[in-house]
Scaffold this active site. Structure first.
Site, PDB file in Angstrom:
ATOM      1  N   TYR A 136       0.850  -1.193   0.000  1.00 36.82           N
ATOM      2  CA  TYR A 136       0.000   0.000   0.000  1.00 36.82           C
ATOM      3  C   TYR A 136       0.887   1.245   0.000  1.00 36.82           C
ATOM      4  O   TYR A 136       1.771   1.385   0.847  1.00 36.82           O
ATOM      5  CB  TYR A 136      -0.892  -0.057   1.234  1.00 36.82           C
ATOM      6  CG  TYR A 136      -1.866   1.088   1.440  1.00 36.82           C
ATOM      7  CD1 TYR A 136      -2.123   2.041   0.467  1.00 36.82           C
ATOM      8  CD2 TYR A 136      -2.554   1.200   2.647  1.00 36.82           C
ATOM      9  CE1 TYR A 136      -3.016   3.071   0.683  1.00 36.82           C
ATOM     10  CE2 TYR A 136      -3.459   2.229   2.881  1.00 36.82           C
ATOM     11  CZ  TYR A 136      -3.684   3.165   1.897  1.00 36.82           C
ATOM     12  OH  TYR A 136      -4.578   4.183   2.125  1.00 36.82           O
ATOM     13  N   CYS A 137       0.676   2.146  -0.954  1.00 36.03           N
ATOM     14  CA  CYS A 137       1.395   3.419  -1.048  1.00 36.03           C
ATOM     15  C   CYS A 137       2.906   3.161  -1.117  1.00 36.03           C
ATOM     16  O   CYS A 137       3.377   2.452  -1.987  1.00 36.03           O
ATOM     17  CB  CYS A 137       1.003   4.316   0.120  1.00 36.03           C
ATOM     18  SG  CYS A 137       1.701   5.989   0.059  1.00 36.03           S
ATOM     19  N   LEU A 138       3.668   3.713  -0.199  1.00 34.93           N
ATOM     20  CA  LEU A 138       5.108   3.507  -0.182  1.00 34.93           C
ATOM     21  C   LEU A 138       5.452   2.030  -0.027  1.00 34.93           C
ATOM     22  O   LEU A 138       6.447   1.545  -0.577  1.00 34.93           O
ATOM     23  CB  LEU A 138       5.728   4.327   0.954  1.00 34.93           C
ATOM     24  CG  LEU A 138       7.228   4.209   1.204  1.00 34.93           C
ATOM     25  CD1 LEU A 138       8.022   4.437  -0.063  1.00 34.93           C
ATOM     26  CD2 LEU A 138       7.652   5.189   2.297  1.00 34.93           C
TER      27      LEU A 138
END
Length: 574
Positions: A306-308
């Protein structure tokens, strides 16, 4: 002065570390300016203003446009009303459609548009142009008529109706918040970690200096053969995916017959200043993967980032493909970027000079503070995320109760100085992953080496990882890619629950042999579905499972992997 005294003085001078002294001074300077370099801003405005001064044609055009807008505005035309709802959500009420408030709203909107045009000067460095635009827009939003009681008809009406009680309540809330801020207290909330958020049953089965690995208790008599390992971002805490039970992805996945593990990252301190970007892959993802392999031997893993965490997972998966490591079954990426050429409005904060200044701040502290990170994201939408809530709280006197997502958002984490610097430099500045220039453990990686199925999620109104940027992955890997585009933003679009009544999504799968489809064409041809994207993703995972099995036991005691504490563990409270 004697010869011995002269030598002593010379020795003291030679022992003086000028580089360290400079860093200390610059670190204090950076702390005063909250990591935003005044030198970089000054250089940007000098570049822009000098180029504009040498462009008489541009200045003439801007003058003409200004006079035209003033003519359109006609401040003294008091006849009738004029719809200004297009100006923004804060100007949509009936009160704003009447003179003189409609004129104030139009003047604000025209000012915003005029300055957008004014910063577009030929020859200005792109980064400087973005920074000038950012600073000017911040000033415009600060001075917006919606922010002040005398120029906001909704505030005037509320104050008249309550005979000023709202202002008194707002002042009391301001004093209370100020005292909390200076005593480092968190905002009050009805949502408490381990009590009504992050309550999906499970156990921490592994811990190192970077993470705790949580294994969740199964909820079905049989589970999919391949387990799910989730790598959340370490900008915030993992439990955005385990909010209250109605919005908990962990709860939903185990109820759908998945064996689920998640990483809970440690909140770094000054002692973690030298933790690197590579450490988060080697001692983070790979360490967790090794443990999952011990709990579920001879089974490939469905990895989720998720994301980074998704950016890191992409790098790790490419490195595994490079090295012939076939332990992954599928990859799921949520709002994760790998090509940073169109990385959105956050790029306004990132340049070589700005990063060098930020590095001095992180050198002094050892980390980037949670407040600095949260402030950067809020500044991308100051009207909605800064001034709107301030007016609502301190002028209208509304004490809004935090929901589970808002409570999570008020519980951010720090970022290790070295890791954050390496991340910004390798991605936003140098775009190394997309250019096959990123090295892991001494050797470059290439996303094109990835051959396993990918589920790639973007959100329509994402200001952190714009979906057009997330979409770029689709043509960078050599595997089947299912791209899903859901409504809402970076966080609310992901943590939306399986039965959210106001969500919708589009989904389409591209095979490796298919021709590339551009993002706008993709929107036209993708299948439209009502509701949350979670069921679509769960079906996709099931499609790539090899079958069913009995749930594995907690940990792998025979291999030394034993339950340590109950979920949500200890790192989440750091």
């Amino acid at each position: 002065m004697s010869q011995s005294e002269t030598k002593a003085a010379g020795g003291a001078a030679s022992n003086f570390n000028t580089a360290s002294a400079d860093k200390r001074f610059q670190g204090v300077f950076a702390q005063i300016f909250k990591g935003m370099s005044p030198i970089e801003i000054t250089l940007a405005f000098l570049n822009w203003s000098s180029r504009l001064a040498m462009s008489p044609g541009q200045r003439a055009k801007l003058t003409k446009d200004l006079l035209s807008k003033l003519n359109q505005l006609d401040l003294f035309d008091t006849q009738g009303s004029k719809d200004v709802s297009h100006v923004g959500r804060r100007y949509a009420s009936e009160n704003w459609q009447r003179w003189p408030f409609n004129k104030l709203a139009l003047a604000y909107d025209m000012n915003r548009e005029w300055w957008k045009e004014a910063v577009q000067v030929e020859g200005v460095n792109e980064k400087h142009q973005q920074l000038v635009d950012f600073v000017i827009q911040q000033m415009i939003e600060l001075l917006a008529p919606a922010n002040f009681l005398p120029t906001n008809p909704d505030l005037i009406e509320a104050t008249r109706r309550e005979r000023g009680d709202n202002v008194i309540r707002g002042a009391s809330l301001f004093v209370k918040d100020t005292l909390k801020r200076y005593s480092n207290q968190k905002p009050g909330s009805d949502f408490v970690v381990g009590e009504n958020v992050a309550v999906t049953p499970g156990k921490v089965i592994f811990r190192n200096n970077l993470l705790e690995l949580i294994q969740y208790e199964p909820a079905t008599p049989e589970v999919g053969a391949e387990p799910v390992l989730i790598m959340p971002p370490w900008i915030y805490k993992y439990y955005i995916l385990d909010l209250s039970p109605r919005k908990s992805m962990m709860k939903y996945l185990v109820e759908q017959g998945k064996t689920v593990f998640t990483i809970s990252w440690k909140n770094p301190t000054e002692e973690d200043r030298d933790v690197s970007f590579e450490d988060y892959i080697n001692e983070g993802f790979f360490a967790a993967l090794d443990v999952v392999n011990q709990v579920c031997p001879n089974k490939k893993v469905n990895a989720v980032g998720y994301c980074l965490g998704g950016t890191i997972l992409s790098v790790a998966a490419a490195a595994m493909a490079r090295d012939g490591d076939d332990r992954l079954n599928t990859i799921s990426l949520f709002t994760a970027q790998v090509d940073f050429t169109e990385a959105g409005e956050i790029t306004k904060f990132i340049s070589e000079g700005q990063l060098a200044f930020l590095e001095k701040l992180m050198w002094k502290q050892g980390f980037l503070s949670a407040e600095a990170m949260a402030g950067s994201f809020a500044a991308l939408q100051p009207g909605d995320l800064i001034y709107g809530p301030m007016v609502d709280r301190y002028v209208l006197g509304n004490e809004v109760k935090l929901n589970d997502l808002m409570s999570w958002n008020a519980d951010p984490t720090r970022m290790p100085g070295r890791m954050h610097s390496e991340y910004l430099r390798s991605t936003y500045l140098n775009n190394e992953i997309a250019r096959n220039k990123f090295t892991l453990n001494g050797r470059p990686i290439a996303l094109s080496d990835i051959r396993i199925p990918i589920f790639n999620l973007g959100t329509e109104s994402d200001h952190v990882a714009p979906w057009l940027s997330v979409y770029k992955l689709n043509d960078m890997v050599g595997s089947e890619v299912t791209f899903c585009l859901t409504s809402s933003g970076h966080n609310a679009g992901v943590a939306c629950g399986p039965d959210h009544p106001r969500r919708r999504h589009r989904i389409l799968t591209r095979q490796p042999e298919d021709n590339f489809v551009g993002p706008q064409e993709w929107v036209e041809i993708a299948e439209k579905r009502d509701g949350s994207w979670w069921p679509s993703w769960s079906e996709w995972l099931d499609k790539h499972m090899s079958g069913k099995r009995k749930p594995p036991r907690f940990g792998a005691p025979s291999k030394g992997v034993k339950p340590i504490v109950d979920a949500p563990g200890e790192y989440v409270f750091g």
